[in-house]
Design a protein around this motif. Sequence first.
Motif, short mmCIF file in Angstrom:
data_model
loop_
_atom_site.label_atom_id
_atom_site.label_comp_id
_atom_site.label_asym_id
_atom_site.label_seq_id
_atom_site.Cartn_x
_atom_site.Cartn_y
_atom_site.Cartn_z
N LYS A 187 41.22 49.98 30.65
CA LYS A 187 40.66 49.74 29.21
C LYS A 187 41.16 48.72 28.40
O LYS A 187 40.58 47.95 27.54
N ALA A 188 42.68 48.47 28.89
CA ALA A 188 43.10 47.19 28.06
C ALA A 188 44.32 46.66 29.17
O ALA A 188 45.35 46.89 29.05
N PRO A 189 43.69 45.78 30.08
CA PRO A 189 44.30 45.19 31.01
C PRO A 189 45.54 44.25 30.88
O PRO A 189 46.33 44.17 31.71
N PHE A 190 45.55 43.75 29.60
CA PHE A 190 46.68 42.62 29.47
C PHE A 190 47.12 42.91 28.08
O PHE A 190 46.60 43.30 27.18
N ALA A 191 48.62 42.77 28.14
CA ALA A 191 49.24 42.62 26.72
C ALA A 191 48.76 41.35 26.13
O ALA A 191 48.06 40.40 26.62
N ALA A 192 49.48 41.25 25.13
CA ALA A 192 49.07 39.98 24.28
C ALA A 192 49.51 38.74 24.90
O ALA A 192 50.77 38.91 25.78
N ARG A 193 48.81 37.76 24.98
CA ARG A 193 49.14 36.37 25.42
C ARG A 193 50.57 35.76 25.32
O ARG A 193 50.67 36.15 23.91
N LYS A 194 51.27 35.10 26.14
CA LYS A 194 52.31 34.36 25.99
C LYS A 194 52.20 32.98 26.21
O LYS A 194 51.68 32.52 27.35
N LYS A 195 52.62 32.29 25.59
CA LYS A 195 52.57 30.50 25.96
C LYS A 195 53.57 30.49 27.09
O LYS A 195 54.78 30.48 26.92
N VAL A 196 53.09 29.62 28.08
CA VAL A 196 53.74 29.14 29.23
C VAL A 196 54.17 27.74 29.02
O VAL A 196 55.55 27.30 29.07
#
Length: 316
Positions: free
Chosen positions: A244-253
């Motif tokens: 239902k929420a497959p990803f955590a908050a995005r992080k800059k690479v």
Amino acid sequence: MTFSFGRKRGRVLTGLATVALAATLAGTATGTALADGPTPSAGPRLKAVETPERSGAASGTVYNTPFFFVVDGVERDGSLFMYAPDRAGNFGPRDKIFDGDDIGDFKYLKAAAQVDHDKNGYADATYYWTFAGDLSYTYTNAQGNVKTRQIGGGWQTYAKVVSPGNLGGARESDILAVDKAGALWIYLARPDGTVTPRVRVGAGWGGYTQLAGQGDLTGDGRADLVAKDKAGVLWLYQGTGNAKAPFAARKKVGAGWNTYNYLHSSGDVDRDGTADLLARAGNGTLYIYQGTGKESAPFAKPVKARGNFGSYRLIF
């Protein structure tokens, strides 16, 4: 319109076994895979968790990042080429599998994704999407015979599709799709390649020009995804294991990724247990970004792949 083609993955270099795959794609779907119709170093190994959507999923130790025996390139005329990893973190010379003038060539193919549904560490099936919007699933059955199952149609509503691995807790490699409005949808895959009704899991994904992922990048045993935005910034989406929420908050690479016009994840190229990333530059040079297993810095310094990959419109 219906078309079909045979597909062989010829000899695999460096002592690997020969892999053969025959696929038949239909230009007319037999059903629909859309819930609402066509509107818009070795890492840890986890136990597969059975979910109600995929009852019958096997339990046991699983490999979270597959090693693919071959990487395929499709040219604009439909010709298909195969590259085998050389067991040293690079690729061997290419083998031509089909000419573009073969009957039922690959020019009808919009996207494809190798998947490791049984999580034994090797690809056992491939999803194919055609420009007509049809999805099929090619696999090898228990008797060693290659079969193709038509999953459904209506996929032309999506701008991007990708299968980065297990996103919802079971073994199968699930499908993500971005529609033309930028909404992100997830389809949970069943062991037979069919998928559950779609669930909307995000918005604003239309700002990304490239999506790539195939296995675990951060060492936590969950499938991850990277996304490149229009400014050339690469973002890491760490998998949660929650459908239902497959990803955590995005992080800059990092920035500067507009140097590359194509991103693709082919699993674990160097066989260290961590997912790697392939990035093609404008001059056709392909770079291999070996995964580190670290969330803070998921990729090592790139290594040039042998050969030139500039002629391919599709890599899978």
